[in-house]
Scaffold this active site. Structure first.
Site, mmCIF file in Angstrom:
data_model
loop_
_atom_site.group_PDB
_atom_site.id
_atom_site.type_symbol
_atom_site.label_atom_id
_atom_site.label_comp_id
_atom_site.label_asym_id
_atom_site.label_seq_id
_atom_site.Cartn_x
_atom_site.Cartn_y
_atom_site.Cartn_z
ATOM 1 N N TYR A 1 -121.903 -49.161 68.894
ATOM 2 C CA TYR A 1 -122.937 -50.025 68.318
ATOM 3 C C TYR A 1 -124.235 -49.270 68.044
ATOM 4 O O TYR A 1 -124.854 -49.463 67.017
ATOM 5 C CB TYR A 1 -123.200 -51.238 69.230
ATOM 6 C CG TYR A 1 -122.008 -52.170 69.223
ATOM 7 C CD1 TYR A 1 -121.841 -53.106 68.213
ATOM 8 C CD2 TYR A 1 -120.992 -52.048 70.173
ATOM 9 C CE1 TYR A 1 -120.719 -53.928 68.159
ATOM 10 C CE2 TYR A 1 -119.873 -52.872 70.138
ATOM 11 C CZ TYR A 1 -119.738 -53.800 69.122
ATOM 12 O OH TYR A 1 -118.623 -54.594 69.058
ATOM 13 N N GLU B 1 -114.499 -51.681 77.850
ATOM 14 C CA GLU B 1 -115.890 -51.401 78.220
ATOM 15 C C GLU B 1 -116.172 -51.585 79.712
ATOM 16 O O GLU B 1 -116.905 -52.507 80.126
ATOM 17 C CB GLU B 1 -116.847 -52.276 77.405
ATOM 18 C CG GLU B 1 -116.729 -52.058 75.910
ATOM 19 C CD GLU B 1 -117.662 -52.957 75.107
ATOM 20 O OE1 GLU B 1 -118.292 -53.859 75.686
ATOM 21 O OE2 GLU B 1 -117.764 -52.760 73.883
ATOM 22 N N ASN C 1 -115.709 -48.046 71.206
ATOM 23 C CA ASN C 1 -116.553 -49.130 70.696
ATOM 24 C C ASN C 1 -117.937 -48.548 70.467
ATOM 25 O O ASN C 1 -118.527 -47.968 71.380
ATOM 26 C CB ASN C 1 -116.664 -50.275 71.709
ATOM 27 C CG ASN C 1 -115.359 -51.039 71.872
ATOM 28 O OD1 ASN C 1 -114.360 -50.722 71.213
ATOM 29 N ND2 ASN C 1 -115.351 -52.037 72.727
ATOM 30 N N HIS D 1 -110.835 -58.151 79.254
ATOM 31 C CA HIS D 1 -112.099 -58.167 78.515
ATOM 32 C C HIS D 1 -113.040 -59.103 79.279
ATOM 33 O O HIS D 1 -113.401 -60.167 78.805
ATOM 34 C CB HIS D 1 -111.873 -58.606 77.066
ATOM 35 C CG HIS D 1 -112.990 -58.279 76.126
ATOM 36 N ND1 HIS D 1 -112.808 -57.554 74.957
ATOM 37 C CD2 HIS D 1 -114.301 -58.580 76.151
ATOM 38 C CE1 HIS D 1 -113.953 -57.432 74.320
ATOM 39 N NE2 HIS D 1 -114.892 -58.055 75.023
ATOM 40 N N ARG E 1 -106.532 -56.986 67.449
ATOM 41 C CA ARG E 1 -106.751 -56.688 68.861
ATOM 42 C C ARG E 1 -107.334 -57.934 69.533
ATOM 43 O O ARG E 1 -108.408 -58.405 69.159
ATOM 44 C CB ARG E 1 -107.713 -55.511 68.990
ATOM 45 C CG ARG E 1 -108.117 -55.202 70.406
ATOM 46 C CD ARG E 1 -109.006 -53.957 70.475
ATOM 47 N NE ARG E 1 -109.480 -53.755 71.811
ATOM 48 C CZ ARG E 1 -110.742 -53.960 72.204
ATOM 49 N NH1 ARG E 1 -111.663 -54.339 71.356
ATOM 50 N NH2 ARG E 1 -111.079 -53.773 73.449
ATOM 51 N N GLU F 1 -113.923 -51.371 68.306
ATOM 52 C CA GLU F 1 -114.980 -52.330 67.954
ATOM 53 C C GLU F 1 -116.085 -51.601 67.227
ATOM 54 O O GLU F 1 -116.499 -50.510 67.651
ATOM 55 C CB GLU F 1 -115.633 -52.964 69.199
ATOM 56 C CG GLU F 1 -114.837 -54.011 69.885
ATOM 57 C CD GLU F 1 -115.629 -54.645 71.039
ATOM 58 O OE1 GLU F 1 -116.873 -54.634 71.024
ATOM 59 O OE2 GLU F 1 -114.966 -55.140 71.963
HETATM 60 O O1 IFM Z 1 -119.226 -59.194 71.874
HETATM 61 C C1 IFM Z 1 -119.170 -57.951 72.484
HETATM 62 C C2 IFM Z 1 -117.777 -57.631 72.933
HETATM 63 O O2 IFM Z 1 -117.270 -58.599 73.780
HETATM 64 C C3 IFM Z 1 -117.746 -56.311 73.654
HETATM 65 N N1 IFM Z 1 -118.385 -55.270 72.884
HETATM 66 C C4 IFM Z 1 -119.683 -55.555 72.325
HETATM 67 C C5 IFM Z 1 -119.634 -56.853 71.552
HETATM 68 C C6 IFM Z 1 -121.021 -57.148 70.932
HETATM 69 O O3 IFM Z 1 -121.973 -57.266 71.948
#
Ligand code: IFM
Length: 473
Positions: A312, A181, A310, A136, A92, A377
């Site tokens: 985290y 995002e 995505n 992006h 991707r 992600e």
């Molecule tokens: O690096 C970023 C990415 O560009 C978008 N999602 C989160 C990642 C980590 O912060």
């Protein structure tokens, strides 16, 4: 460049949670244009809002910029060869809008498009599926000068750009993600001002979210109309759980507000065709209206094929400020995000919480049934310490990936239709306002020499993918 990769690092276990992943589970890695390409002034590319922000003193740690980044623009074939050696089946990447349509409107830049043409051919030649993200975060500066995402016209400019990229690559690319995002573009860029374009105005941020959604829907329609082959159209959102810090009504309300503004604001319009009523009321209390026009929500909810997730970390929400007050100076209820607590953290101080990942995916499947999910992600920054040869034995990142993949398997067992996992990121790269100090790659980049050195996590992923394939052979 031939890379000698050490022998296998991950023995196959009978009780491996990943054994439940289906044969066609997708394995890949993700990157984005500004974070890796460099070559910011080559072949007709014009500045994006990130080139501009990088020139603002103090905006980026260490004064870093994406001018050179991983020099991927010049090293692309070797990077694709490395992906192949790691066994990835999907890559991707994002297209740089100012590279392919330098003024954000008008004709395409053939030299810019040619780079993505070569990338796609290189990927296909190595048996890797190209997964293209149209946006992006690198808005052409000229469009920001015309008002940026708070302005409705930008959505129409994006739809034209999407079509222009499709014209060149649509014969070979089947996977199209419109946005990565929207929350970051709108809230970090237009409200908190820590990302490009560095503006600080809440109403502008809300308008930006709506126009990003509108742009997504318009582009999805254009792609669908222009398609000459079946397309998988997706949008990617960064999503978190927000749980109340306590069982009190105050904290539960704070969690509801945070969830409305940070989660449902993104999924409801796209997947349900409406904005959440409680969000609209919360915004009205702040004197802000989402600039919806007739027909917008029909466009925004144009059916898509995949939701990119995505993930985290997650948060707790409290209705009490640090000083004990429960209302802000403007008379609004306090909504304070707090860490979950008692979790290990990464180099960014982000808490590691795979259980919450499984819960998040389960919730998406429950509340938005029927939409296939791909993890577009997931990954972690660690303060990697290379040995004398440059190798990074990143046991922390390897454990992170293993636990989050196990969470995907767990969520699948609870009914979440997760079809793939794309690690963030293939390479160490430009981590936006944190510059190059925070390394997310499974492959180390020596920024002095641009040498790529797969870390232990990359070898673990390679072996995990190979074990998966062997299991299903
Ligand atoms: O690096 C970023 C990415 O560009 C978008 N999602 C989160 C990642 C980590 O912060």
């Amino acid at each position: 460049m031939a890379l000698d990769l050490p022998a296998r690092t991950a023995p196959a276990h009978h009780d491996d949670p990943l054994a439940t992943l289906p044969a066609d589970f997708r394995w890949g890695a993700a990157t984005s244009a500004y974070q890796i390409e460099g070559a910011v002034a080559e072949d007709g590319r014009t500045p994006s809002i990130w080139d501009t922000l990088c020139r603002v003193p103090g905006a980026i740690d260490n004064g870093d910029t994406g001018d050179v980044a991983c020099d991927h623009y010049h090293r692309m074939p070797a990077d694709v060869a490395l992906m192949r050696r790691l066994g990835l089946d999907t890559y991707r990447f994002s297209v740089s809008w100012p590279r392919v349509q330098p003024h954000g409107r008008g004709p395409a830049n053939p030299a810019g498009l040619a780079f993505y043409d070569r990338l796609v051919d290189e990927l296909l030649g190595r048996g890797i599926t190209p997964w293209l993200t149209l946006y992006h975060w690198d808005l052409p500066q000229e469009l920001e000068d015309a008002g940026g995402w708070p302005v409705r016209d930008t959505a129409h400019r994006f739809a034209d750009y999407a079509e222009l990229v499709h014209e060149r690559l649509g014969d070979r690319v089947g996977h199209w993600t419109t946005f990565n995002e929207a929350w970051c573009s709108a809230m970090l860029g237009y409200v908190e001002g820590v990302h490009a374009p560095g503006r600080r105005n809440f109403a502008d941020g809300v308008a930006a979210v709506h126009h990003l959604h509108l742009a997504h829907g318009l582009a999805a329609q254009r792609l669908r109309a222009a398609a000459t082959r079946p397309l998988d159209i997706a949008v990617t959102h960064i999503l978190s759980n927000t749980v109340p810090a306590s069982a009190s009504d105050l904290d539960r309300e704070a969690a509801r507000r945070a969830d409305a503004l940070g989660f449902r604001f993104y999924l409801d319009p796209v997947l349900r065709g409406s904005y959440p009523e409680d969000l609209v009321a919360d915004l009205a209390a702040r004197g802000v209206r989402i600039p919806v026009e007739d027909g917008d929500l029909e466009i925004i909810s144009t059916p898509i094929d995949t939701l990119g997730v995505n993930y985290y970390r997650s948060f707790r929400a409290s209705g009490t400020a640090e000083d004990g007050s429960t209302t802000t100076p403007d008379g609004l209820p306090v909504t304070r995000g707090l860490p979950m607590g008692d979790r290990p953290t990464t180099h960014l101080d982000w808490e590691v919480m795979p259980d919450d990942f499984a819960d998040l995916l389960t919730r998406i499947a429950r509340d938005y049934p029927g939409i296939p999910l791909v993890i577009t992600e997931n990954g972690a920054a660690y303060d990697d310490k290379p040995d004398a040869s440059g190798f990074v034995a990143d046991a922390d990142r390897t454990a992170y990936l293993a636990s989050h993949l196990a969470a995907v398997a767990e969520a699948r067992s609870r009914g979440a239709d997760v079809r793939g996992y794309l690690v963030w990121s293939l390479l160490d790269n430009f981590e936006w306002a944190y510059g190059y100090d925070k390394r997310f790659g499974i492959v180390r980049v020596d920024y002095e020499t641009q040498e790529r050195i797969p870390k232990q996590s990359a070898l673990w992923l390679r072996d995990t993918i190979a074990a998966h394939r062997a299991r299903h052979a």
